[in-house]
Design a protein around this motif. Structure first.
Motif, PDB file in Angstrom:
ATOM      1  N   ARG A  82      24.980  40.050 -48.841  1.00 45.61           N
ATOM      2  CA  ARG A  82      25.273  41.400 -49.564  1.00 45.61           C
ATOM      3  C   ARG A  82      24.696  40.822 -50.757  1.00 45.61           C
ATOM      4  O   ARG A  82      24.963  42.335 -51.844  1.00 45.61           O
ATOM      5  CB  ARG A  82      26.505  41.774 -49.921  1.00 45.61           C
ATOM      6  N   GLY A  83      23.872  40.083 -51.068  1.00 47.93           N
ATOM      7  CA  GLY A  83      22.833  39.545 -52.446  1.00 47.93           C
ATOM      8  C   GLY A  83      23.594  38.602 -53.735  1.00 47.93           C
ATOM      9  O   GLY A  83      23.617  38.507 -54.469  1.00 47.93           O
ATOM     10  N   ILE A  84      25.319  38.310 -52.888  1.00 50.22           N
ATOM     11  CA  ILE A  84      26.171  37.748 -53.662  1.00 50.22           C
ATOM     12  C   ILE A  84      26.272  36.404 -53.324  1.00 50.22           C
ATOM     13  O   ILE A  84      26.347  36.061 -51.938  1.00 50.22           O
ATOM     14  CB  ILE A  84      27.478  38.503 -53.839  1.00 50.22           C
ATOM     15  N   LEU A  85      26.563  35.426 -53.561  1.00 50.46           N
ATOM     16  CA  LEU A  85      27.000  34.055 -53.067  1.00 50.46           C
ATOM     17  C   LEU A  85      28.322  33.722 -53.194  1.00 50.46           C
ATOM     18  O   LEU A  85      28.883  33.716 -54.527  1.00 50.46           O
ATOM     19  CB  LEU A  85      25.972  32.134 -54.159  1.00 50.46           C
ATOM     20  N   VAL A  86      28.758  33.217 -51.520  1.00 50.28           N
ATOM     21  CA  VAL A  86      30.288  33.291 -51.727  1.00 50.28           C
ATOM     22  C   VAL A  86      30.504  31.478 -51.381  1.00 50.28           C
ATOM     23  O   VAL A  86      29.549  31.544 -50.554  1.00 50.28           O
ATOM     24  CB  VAL A  86      30.655  34.218 -50.275  1.00 50.28           C
ATOM     25  N   PRO A  87      31.380  31.136 -51.904  1.00 52.27           N
ATOM     26  CA  PRO A  87      31.982  29.992 -51.571  1.00 52.27           C
ATOM     27  C   PRO A  87      32.680  29.912 -50.047  1.00 52.27           C
ATOM     28  O   PRO A  87      33.079  31.149 -49.689  1.00 52.27           O
ATOM     29  CB  PRO A  87      33.351  29.670 -52.641  1.00 52.27           C
ATOM     30  N   MET A  88      32.302  29.258 -49.314  1.00 53.50           N
ATOM     31  CA  MET A  88      32.533  28.617 -47.749  1.00 53.50           C
ATOM     32  C   MET A  88      32.906  27.293 -47.525  1.00 53.50           C
ATOM     33  O   MET A  88      32.990  25.900 -48.142  1.00 53.50           O
ATOM     34  CB  MET A  88      31.336  28.477 -46.412  1.00 53.50           C
ATOM     35  N   MET A  89      34.348  27.442 -47.185  1.00 54.53           N
ATOM     36  CA  MET A  89      35.446  26.558 -46.708  1.00 54.53           C
ATOM     37  C   MET A  89      36.262  26.136 -45.283  1.00 54.53           C
ATOM     38  O   MET A  89      35.920  27.493 -45.259  1.00 54.53           O
ATOM     39  CB  MET A  89      36.035  26.405 -48.090  1.00 54.53           C
TER      40      MET A  89
END
Length: 165
Positions: free
Chosen positions: A64-71
């Protein structure tokens, strides 16, 4: 004439998701989950030097246009990173507010979650299983073993890695 007492069980139930992971299930209230989406590979994070990046940090997901950290939840808890399968999804978690620079976190899962209304009398602590570092609690949900993740701790370790402290 007096009417019989009516018990409203809806106030004693928490709408929740049981989320399949490698070797266990997470249980989370639906309000803590922003969305479940089909698995997408993360983008590498160019702001972190490759040799200093912990193996549990998988990169960023554009959502949704946001960089989300994946862990990797498994790797954070000292296990192997779970392989991605055809039914794998990504769990997008709402921020708990520990750090204002992190709006969401995401974790790859091993399948499609199951919606469940968890009644207060159907959840109990499972003290027979060792709690891992990023587990808030090991529980039984209607007799089924699950883990409540420590979302605030996940957020804190991610904020520390990304230099948001």
């Amino acid at each position: 004439m007096n009417s019989p007492a009516v018990t409203d069980n809806s106030t004693n139930e928490i709408p929740s998701l049981l989320i399949p992971m490698a070797g266990h299930k997470l249980v989370l209230p639906t309000v803590s989950v922003a969305e479940m989406i089909a698995y997408q590979p993360p983008q590498s994070d160019s702001s972190l030097p490759g040799d200093n990046t912990p193996h549990w940090y998988l990169g960023n997901l554009l959502w949704r246009g946001i960089l989300v950290p994946m862990m990797s939840y498994e790797a954070l808890n000292g296990e192997s990173i779970a392989p991605i399968q055809a039914e794998s999804q990504v769990l997008i978690l709402n921020s708990t507010g520990v750090n204002s620079q992190i709006q969401f976190l995401c974790i790859p899962t091993q399948g499609i979650p199951r919606l469940s209304r968890v009644a207060v009398n159907e959840i109990s602590e499972n003290d027979q299983v060792e709690r891992k570092e990023f587990d808030q609690m090991q529980v039984f949900v209607a007799g089924e073993q699950a883990v409540i993740p420590d979302v605030s701790r996940l957020e804190t370790v991610c904020a520390n890695l990304l230099g948001y402290t």
